[in-house]
Design an enzyme around this catalytic site. Structure first.
Site, short mmCIF file in Angstrom:
data_model
loop_
_atom_site.label_atom_id
_atom_site.label_comp_id
_atom_site.label_asym_id
_atom_site.label_seq_id
_atom_site.Cartn_x
_atom_site.Cartn_y
_atom_site.Cartn_z
N HIS A 55 -6.63 4.39 -2.09
CA HIS A 55 -5.45 4.35 -1.21
C HIS A 55 -5.41 5.58 -0.29
O HIS A 55 -4.35 5.95 0.21
CB HIS A 55 -4.17 4.29 -2.04
CG HIS A 55 -4.11 3.13 -2.97
ND1 HIS A 55 -4.09 1.84 -2.51
CD2 HIS A 55 -4.09 3.06 -4.33
CE1 HIS A 55 -4.04 1.01 -3.56
NE2 HIS A 55 -4.05 1.73 -4.67
N HIS A 217 -3.56 -4.12 -3.64
CA HIS A 217 -4.90 -4.33 -4.19
C HIS A 217 -5.37 -5.74 -3.87
O HIS A 217 -6.30 -6.25 -4.48
CB HIS A 217 -4.91 -4.11 -5.70
CG HIS A 217 -4.21 -2.87 -6.12
ND1 HIS A 217 -2.93 -2.86 -6.60
CD2 HIS A 217 -4.60 -1.57 -6.05
CE1 HIS A 217 -2.57 -1.61 -6.85
NE2 HIS A 217 -3.55 -0.81 -6.51
#
Lengths: 322, 322
Positions: A55, A217
């Site tokens: 991330h 995700h």
């Protein structure tokens, strides 16, 4: 895979290594490269966060004055271990307690809780505040199940401000909770991501479609729509968020638009001006903005929009553009 | 096209609009949306640049204290018009002259020259400094033909520093020229770009290959290689640059690694740590680093590496991390 990697197993190590070479005020623990910290941790309530890698710049990119002091990181899209959280808490604590502000995922929750209990035995006081800003991950009636995504940014920012002002652990956590209670995010995906060690996408977004509410995700979203224009996408994102936060005209908000990894900067600004159009159309006043690759999902093409509904206290902590 | 756009003809307008909504200290000229400026231009030698759009955050993202004061921008990958450069010079000038620091492309060159002559008649003094940092765009023996790409960043930075210190137009331009003479860049492309109004790639990079020396608009590079690892790519990029700049051990350098548009942040850091590995292996001392989406090429997947070979003066102007 058309990407810059070496051994897929080394991806996290090398990202951390690169980041630390570019940011000399940070270091890892000598015996745990999954805990990253400021070299000099200030004597006050300290802020810890953590979560899976992939991330970037989150989480390590937010270890900086006014935000995080220490972060525990996991493998790609996996929670940091309880051990890493434990070591993060211990090194963070300067005697005034530690605020652990993280996103709601089952693995992170379990490991944070376990680590908090462990360090309590050693006299380290940790309070946690959980972000549940992804409105697409569960209905509002089941808010406890919602995941935490880009909205963490605002929690770190206001908690960091209160900590720097000398606030107590309770005050720091109350500020983070106040932001959490007023923050909502939603993502759209235009093109799927590929985990380096997997080598092919785990899910597909067909050409000509986009997925509203996709998870950080690649978790399935609310619905797939025909890809028409940035303006139409902005309308849907803004609509979902203002309904969820119950924002009405004349409310003041902060907004953050993050590319998800492979979204060009120019397109982020196009989507952003469309978001601003729809907020203005509803007479919602935007007093703080932030655009960029802020919380990403590997090489996903898409964007996350986050709105923080402000009250006078939150506005004071944010002050102007952050 | 899986991207955030509305009408492809509005891409530049909407990027500028979004950027200005996120950066309230900037504005366009009332009658020319292709000239962007600081609302308050300081009373000193001022800095102007300009070039085609599609390289965001360049050029408008560098209109900020210590760097540019005004930028003229063109359509996607097209030079700003002579009129825009002319208006940029006129609004920039505060009586101390204007330094126009831009990248070498035929259209930009022609339009800058024409604009400089025009405003001279009106008493506005403009001196230009040209970046030719893309070492893959022509051999060293034909340096005049080389294009200017990400290396402009360092020219703006040192010229901005000298301007802020009250330097004369000649001193500001000499600083920019000194950076230009010691800067070299090289790009690699992993995946081609698509111009929105065209709708399909103008060139192709086959899967399993990468192109060393690709231009900022997809101009053909030096050679296509089999894509092996980030470390191998870094070795080639570093090798080309240190040869071109004649860097030897113990030299001090600043380096900048920019993603080209759709390259995830994590991968930029992986490539960066490989670049640092090869520089260290040759005992070259890196005293300043910068990593991110700094000068992009729409949605190209790839990276640009820039090295600035430092002398004591350049180092003083850069100071630490910039």
């Amino acid at each position: 895979m058309q990407r810059f990697i070496n051994n897929p197993d080394d991806v996290v190590d090398e990202i951390v290594k690169g980041y630390l070479l570019d940011n000399r005020a940070l270091e890892t623990l000598p015996n745990n490269f999954r805990v990253v910290k400021r070299k000099k941790i200030p004597k006050r309530v300290t802020l810890v966060s953590g979560g899976g890698s992939g991330h970037e710049p989150s989480f390590i990119g937010y270890i900086r004055p006014g935000m995080l002091d220490v972060a525990a990181i996991g493998e790609i899209f996996s929670s940091p271990t309880a051990k890493s959280f434990r070591e993060a808490f211990k090194v963070a604590d300067q005697g005034a307690g530690v605020a652990c502000i993280f996103g709601n995922y089952s693995g992170d929750n379990m490991n944070v809780k376990s680590a908090i209990m462990d360090v309590a035995d050693e006299g380290v006081k940790v309070k946690s505040v959980v972000s549940r800003d992804d409105i697409a991950s569960a209905p509002k009636s089941e808010k406890d199940r919602r995941h935490g995504i880009a909205g963490l940014y605002y929690m770190w920012l206001v908690a960091g401000k209160v900590a720097e002002q000398g606030g107590s652990l309770e005050e720091v956590c109350a500020a983070a909770q106040r932001a959490a209670d007023n923050t909502a995010s939603i993502c759209v995906g235009l093109k799927e991501l590929t985990i380096p060690a997997v080598g092919h996408p785990n899910f597909k977004i067909p050409d000509g479609k986009y997925e509203l509410g996709i998870g950080h995700h690649g978790e399935p979203g609310l619905e797939k729509y025909t890809l028409s224009s940035s303006n139409e996408i902005a309308k849907k994102m803004v609509g979902e968020l203002i309904e969820d936060l119950d924002i009405s005209e004349k409310n003041e908000v902060a907004i953050m638009l993050s590319g998800l990894g492979s979204t060009p900067i120019g397109e982020q600004y196009i989507l952003f001006q469309d978001v601003m159009y729809w907020l203005k159309k509803q007479d919602i006043k935007v007093v703080s903005t932030k655009v960029g690759n802020l919380v990403t999902s590997l090489n996903m093409n898409g964007a996350a929009l986050t709105i923080l509904k402000l009250d006078s206290k939150l506005k004071e902590w944010l002050i102007n553009k952050c």
